[in-house]
Design an enzyme around this catalytic site. Structure first.
Site, PDB file in Angstrom:
ATOM      1  N   GLY A  13       0.819  -1.214   0.000  1.00 13.36           N
ATOM      2  CA  GLY A  13       0.000   0.000   0.000  1.00 13.36           C
ATOM      3  C   GLY A  13       0.851   1.261   0.000  1.00 13.36           C
ATOM      4  N   ASP A  36       1.229  -9.074   1.887  1.00 15.47           N
ATOM      5  CA  ASP A  36       0.090  -8.364   1.308  1.00 15.47           C
ATOM      6  C   ASP A  36      -0.845  -9.389   0.689  1.00 15.47           C
ATOM      7  OD1 ASP A  36      -0.162  -5.109   0.490  1.00 15.47           O
ATOM      8  OD2 ASP A  36      -1.488  -6.478  -0.596  1.00 15.47           O
ATOM      9  N   TYR A 141     -14.973   3.623   7.978  1.00 12.32           N
ATOM     10  CA  TYR A 141     -13.520   3.585   8.196  1.00 12.32           C
ATOM     11  C   TYR A 141     -13.176   4.262   9.529  1.00 12.32           C
ATOM     12  CZ  TYR A 141      -8.665   5.265   7.409  1.00 12.32           C
ATOM     13  OH  TYR A 141      -7.340   5.580   7.524  1.00 12.32           O
ATOM     14  N   LYS A 145     -11.649   2.674  12.958  1.00 10.27           N
ATOM     15  CA  LYS A 145     -10.384   3.142  13.561  1.00 10.27           C
ATOM     16  C   LYS A 145     -10.612   3.536  15.030  1.00 10.27           C
ATOM     17  CE  LYS A 145      -7.386   2.672  10.232  1.00 10.27           C
ATOM     18  NZ  LYS A 145      -6.319   1.657  10.346  1.00 10.27           N
TER      19      LYS A 145
HETATM   20  C1  AKB Z   1      -8.367   8.774   3.959  1.00 10.48           C
HETATM   21  O1  AKB Z   1      -8.507   9.822   3.321  1.00 10.48           O
HETATM   22  O2  AKB Z   1      -9.274   7.939   4.121  1.00 10.48           O
HETATM   23  C2  AKB Z   1      -7.042   8.521   4.630  1.00 10.48           C
HETATM   24  C3  AKB Z   1      -7.026   8.986   6.041  1.00 10.48           C
HETATM   25  C4  AKB Z   1      -7.102  10.432   6.335  1.00 10.48           C
HETATM   26  O3  AKB Z   1      -6.946   8.197   6.934  1.00 10.48           O
HETATM   27  N1  AKB Z   1      -5.989   9.127   3.882  1.00 10.48           N
END
Ligand code: AKB
Length: 319
Positions: A13, A36, A141, A145
Site C-alpha cells: 500500500g 500483502d 472507516y 479506527k
Molecule cells: C483517507 O482519506 O481515508 C485517509 C485517512 C485520512 O486516513 N488518507
C-alpha cells in the site's frame, strides 16, 4: 535479547511500500518480511502472501519467520469504505483482532496500528483538535479506527501487548499512490501538475484538512516505535500534525513552480466526508511524550514533490 524480525502487513500500500523499504534499511533486508493480499514481483526480498482475515496463516508466518514486531497497515480507507461498509468493518476490525491475538499468543514485542483523523466527526472541535476529545466518526472507516484504538488500549491493559498508534492525517507521497481515501486528491494534484495537465478536484476549494509528507510519516512511525515503552503514555492513538491546507492553497503553492497549472472544483460524495473531519490538530502530547516534530511544511513538501515526480516522469519517458 532476541533479534528484531519485522512483519509488515499491507506492505504494497501507500505507506507500506515506503515503510518496508525504510525498515529494511534499518533492520537489514532479510529481517523485514513484507506481506500483502497481492503478490509483489518487484524484487527478491522476503515476501509472504497474506489475507489478513486468515488468522491461521498469520500465526504460521509469525511462527516460522520468528517475528518480533508487526506493522499492521492493511485497511480499507474512508471513500472506498462507504461503498461496502460491512466488508470494510470485517477487514478493518477482524484483521486487527487477528493481529492483536497473534501478538498476545506469540509474545510479540511491539505492534504498530495506524489510526486516522477519520476518528473525528462533526461535533469534534474543528481547529486545534485536542488529543482527548469527542470522537464522532461518521464513515465506517473512521468508526473502525475509533473502535480499533480502544481495542489496542484494551490489549495493552489486559494482556500487556505493546501496541502503539498514530492518528495519521492525509499522507502525501511521490513513491507510491494512495487508494480509496478522501485526502487522495492531494497526491493526484501533483501528478497532474507535473505532467502539465489541469486538475479537477473532488473537494471544494476551501476545505481545509490536516496533511503530512511521507518522510515525516515514516519518521513519526519509527520514532514512536523506537521510543522506550514508559514514554508512550497514550495507548489509544496519538494525534499527529505536520501541516493543514485547502485545495486552493496547495494549488497556489504548486503554481509558484508551475505557473500554467490550473485547478477546477467538482465536489462529489467525498466532500461530506471531508466536511466531517477536523481542519487542524493539536499534537502536543506526541511532542511532549516522545519528541515529535515535523520537518516538512507545505512549501518544502511542494518543492520536493515536484522535483521527485519530475525525475520519475522524466525516467519513464526515457524507457
Ligand atoms: C483517507 O482519506 O481515508 C485517509 C485517512 C485520512 O486516513 N488518507
Amino acid at each position: 535479547m532476541r533479534k528484531d524480525r519485522i512483519l509488515v502487513i499491507g506492505a504494497n500500500g501507500q505507506i507500506g511500500t515506503v515503510l518496508t523499504a525504510a525498515l529494511r534499511e534499518h533492520y537489514g533486508n532479510n529481517n523485514v518480511i513484507a506481506s500483502d493480499i497481492r503478490a509483489n514481483n518487484d524484487d527478491n526480498s522476503p515476501f509472504e502472501l497474506l489475507n489478513i482475515l486468515d488468522g491461521e496463516r498469520l500465526s504460521e508466518i509469525v511462527k516460522t519467520k520468528k517475528i518480533t514486531q508487526i506493522y499492521h497497515l492493511a485497511a480499507i480507507l474512508s471513500a472506498s469504505g462507504e461503498k461496502n461498509p460491512r466488508k470494510t468493518w470485517d477487514i478493518n476490525m477482524n484483521g486487527l483482532f487477528n493481529v492483536l491475538d497473534v501478538a498476545k499468543d506469540h509474545a510479540i514485542d511491539k505492534v504498530f496500528f495506524p489510526s486516522s483523523i477519520a476518528v473525528f466527526g462533526k461535533t469534534t472541535p474543528k481547529y486545534d483538535t485536542p488529543q482527548h476529545t469527542i470522537l464522532d466518526a461518521t464513515t465506517i472507516y473512521g468508526i473502525s479506527k475509533d473502535a480499533g484504538e480502544s481495542w489496542c488500549q484494551y490489549y495493552f491493559l489486559k494482556h500487556g501487548v505493546d501496541v502503539r498508534s498514530l492518528r495519521f492525517p492525509g499522507v502525501i507521497s511521490y513513491q507510491s499512490m494512495p487508494g480509496g481515501g478522501t485526502t487522495d486528491y492531494a497526491v493526484d494534484i501533483f501528478h497532474k501538475a507535473v505532467q502539465g495537465q489541469n486538475f479537477e478536484c473532488f473537494l471544494e476549494k476551501d476545505t481545509m484538512l490536516p496533511m503530512i509528507y511521507m518522510p515525516d510519516t515514516i519518521r513519526a512511525t519509527c520514532e514512536l516505535m523506537d521510543a522506550p515503552a514508559e514514554k508512550i503514555k497514550i495507548r489509544t492513538s496519538y494525534n499527529l500534525a505536520a501541516m493543514s491546507f485547502t485545495p486552493q492553497e496547495i494549488a497556489d503553492e504548486i503554481k509558484q513552480h508551475i505557473p500554467n497549472f490550473k485547478i477546477s472544483y467538482k465536489p462529489d460524495f467525498r466532500q461530506a466526508i471531508a466536511d466531517s473531519w477536523t481542519a487542524t490538530i493539536d499534537d502536543s502530547e506526541a511532542r511532549k511524550d516522545w519528541g515529535w516534530k515535523e520537518a516538512f511544511d507545505i512549501s518544502k513538501m511542494t518543492k520536493d514533490m515536484i522535483i521527485q515526480l519530475g525525475k520519475k516522469y522524466q525516467k519513464k519517458q526515457m524507457i
